[in-house]
Design a protein around this motif. Structure first.
Motif, mmCIF file in Angstrom:
data_model
loop_
_atom_site.group_PDB
_atom_site.id
_atom_site.type_symbol
_atom_site.label_atom_id
_atom_site.label_comp_id
_atom_site.label_asym_id
_atom_site.label_seq_id
_atom_site.Cartn_x
_atom_site.Cartn_y
_atom_site.Cartn_z
ATOM 1 N N LEU A 13 0.829 -1.206 0.000
ATOM 2 C CA LEU A 13 0.000 0.000 0.000
ATOM 3 C C LEU A 13 0.863 1.256 0.000
ATOM 4 N N PRO A 14 0.353 2.330 -0.592
ATOM 5 C CA PRO A 14 1.061 3.614 -0.464
ATOM 6 C C PRO A 14 1.104 4.015 1.011
ATOM 7 N N SER A 15 2.108 4.779 1.381
ATOM 8 C CA SER A 15 2.334 5.142 2.776
ATOM 9 C C SER A 15 1.092 5.703 3.485
ATOM 10 N N PRO A 16 0.344 6.642 2.887
ATOM 11 C CA PRO A 16 -0.837 7.166 3.604
ATOM 12 C C PRO A 16 -1.879 6.088 3.912
ATOM 13 N N ARG A 18 -1.224 2.849 4.184
ATOM 14 C CA ARG A 18 -0.618 1.930 5.151
ATOM 15 C C ARG A 18 -0.758 2.497 6.563
ATOM 16 N N ARG A 19 -0.543 3.805 6.711
ATOM 17 C CA ARG A 19 -0.700 4.442 8.027
ATOM 18 C C ARG A 19 -2.150 4.374 8.500
ATOM 19 N N GLN A 20 -3.085 4.547 7.578
ATOM 20 C CA GLN A 20 -4.500 4.460 7.937
ATOM 21 C C GLN A 20 -4.849 3.043 8.388
ATOM 22 N N LEU A 21 -4.308 2.046 7.715
ATOM 23 C CA LEU A 21 -4.530 0.659 8.103
ATOM 24 C C LEU A 21 -3.954 0.393 9.494
ATOM 25 N N ILE A 22 -2.750 0.869 9.737
ATOM 26 C CA ILE A 22 -2.129 0.698 11.051
ATOM 27 C C ILE A 22 -2.990 1.333 12.129
ATOM 28 N N ALA A 23 -3.464 2.545 11.863
ATOM 29 C CA ALA A 23 -4.308 3.245 12.843
ATOM 30 C C ALA A 23 -5.577 2.454 13.140
ATOM 31 N N ARG A 24 -6.181 1.887 12.112
ATOM 32 C CA ARG A 24 -7.405 1.103 12.319
ATOM 33 C C ARG A 24 -7.126 -0.165 13.128
ATOM 34 N N LEU A 25 -6.002 -0.802 12.861
ATOM 35 C CA LEU A 25 -5.656 -2.017 13.608
ATOM 36 C C LEU A 25 -5.355 -1.703 15.068
ATOM 37 N N VAL A 26 -4.642 -0.622 15.309
ATOM 38 C CA VAL A 26 -4.344 -0.218 16.682
ATOM 39 C C VAL A 26 -5.640 0.141 17.404
ATOM 40 N N ALA A 27 -6.522 0.870 16.727
ATOM 41 C CA ALA A 27 -7.805 1.245 17.327
ATOM 42 C C ALA A 27 -8.617 0.005 17.673
ATOM 43 N N ALA A 28 -8.610 -0.977 16.794
ATOM 44 C CA ALA A 28 -9.350 -2.213 17.062
ATOM 45 C C ALA A 28 -8.777 -2.933 18.282
ATOM 46 N N GLY A 29 -7.459 -2.958 18.398
ATOM 47 C CA GLY A 29 -6.823 -3.588 19.558
ATOM 48 C C GLY A 29 -7.106 -2.836 20.839
ATOM 49 N N THR A 30 -7.132 -1.513 20.737
ATOM 50 C CA THR A 30 -7.416 -0.686 21.910
ATOM 51 C C THR A 30 -8.842 -0.911 22.393
ATOM 52 N N ASP A 31 -9.768 -1.045 21.466
ATOM 53 C CA ASP A 31 -11.172 -1.287 21.831
ATOM 54 C C ASP A 31 -11.336 -2.585 22.617
ATOM 55 N N GLU A 32 -10.439 -3.531 22.397
ATOM 56 C CA GLU A 32 -10.524 -4.822 23.081
ATOM 57 C C GLU A 32 -9.855 -4.803 24.454
ATOM 58 N N ASP A 33 -9.090 -3.770 24.750
ATOM 59 C CA ASP A 33 -8.334 -3.698 26.003
ATOM 60 C C ASP A 33 -8.798 -2.479 26.802
ATOM 61 N N LEU A 34 -9.741 -2.670 27.702
ATOM 62 C CA LEU A 34 -10.336 -1.563 28.452
ATOM 63 C C LEU A 34 -9.304 -0.808 29.281
ATOM 64 N N ALA A 35 -8.348 -1.501 29.876
ATOM 65 C CA ALA A 35 -7.328 -0.828 30.692
ATOM 66 C C ALA A 35 -6.483 0.104 29.821
#
Length: 65
Positions: A13-16, A18-35
């Motif tokens: 993916l182009p850099s922008p 790829r960064r959007q994908l990373i942000a979405r994956l991190v957000a999804a992981g954060t949603d699963e970890d309440l702490a």
């Protein structure tokens, strides 16, 4: 689709995007970890200037990553 195929597609993916994908994956992981979600919210809401950094200084510090 296999993990290897997903990884290869993500890396192509182009850099922008790829960064959007990373942000979405991190957000999804954060949603699963309440702490973690609570800690990040506290940090975002912190208005004390001594706890913040200048974005340009941070970019300089991590320019080689």
């Amino acid at each position: 689709m296999s993990f290897a195929q997903i990884t290869q597609e993500a890396l192509s993916l182009p850099s922008p995007e790829r960064r959007q994908l990373i942000a979405r994956l991190v957000a999804a992981g954060t949603d699963e970890d309440l702490a973690l979600k609570t800690i990040l919210a506290e940090k975002i809401d912190d208005r004390r200037a001594e706890n913040w950094v200048v974005l340009d200084d941070l970019k300089k510090q991590f320019k080689d990553l």
